[in-house]
Design a protein around this motif. Sequence first.
Motif, PDB file in Angstrom:
ATOM      1  N   ALA A  64      14.445 -22.588 -15.198  1.00 16.69           N
ATOM      2  CA  ALA A  64      13.775 -21.853 -16.274  1.00 16.69           C
ATOM      3  C   ALA A  64      13.988 -22.566 -17.605  1.00 16.69           C
ATOM      4  O   ALA A  64      15.073 -23.087 -17.878  1.00 16.69           O
ATOM      5  N   GLU A  68      11.961 -18.784 -21.331  1.00 18.52           N
ATOM      6  CA  GLU A  68      12.038 -17.860 -20.197  1.00 18.52           C
ATOM      7  C   GLU A  68      13.431 -17.232 -20.122  1.00 18.52           C
ATOM      8  O   GLU A  68      13.571 -16.021 -19.941  1.00 18.52           O
ATOM      9  N   ARG A  84      13.504 -14.143 -12.413  1.00 21.12           N
ATOM     10  CA  ARG A  84      12.591 -15.078 -13.076  1.00 21.12           C
ATOM     11  C   ARG A  84      11.402 -14.297 -13.620  1.00 21.12           C
ATOM     12  O   ARG A  84      11.150 -13.158 -13.229  1.00 21.12           O
TER      13      ARG A  84
END
Length: 107
Positions: A64, A68, A84
């Motif tokens: 990520a 994020e 995620r």
Amino acid sequence: MPSIRFIQADGSSRELNTPDGTSVMQAAMGAGLQGIVAECGGSAMCATCHVYVDEAWADRLPAALANELEMLECTASERLPTSRLSCQIKMSAALDGIVLRLPATQQ
Ligand code: FES
């Protein structure tokens, strides 16, 4: 087309096929899948597309990025090590069959 298996919080599951390059979030929204809200439309700015990646698949995803990771601090459901943002997962043949669990709530 690679497939994605979504498992809802209640244990029900659904499999979708989606073209390469499509994000998991786009695939879910296009199919009207319950459990993904995607308020920001895929800009990593809302965290309402949160998913838990099955542990067998977690290491196969690119790491990520900072934006994020920052947004994952804002998930409505508990953040787990395999959390995620589904808008940041781009499907490819390498991810064919990926298993994702949906959190109980996104808001
Ligand atoms: S759709 Fe908003 S963060 Fe993914």
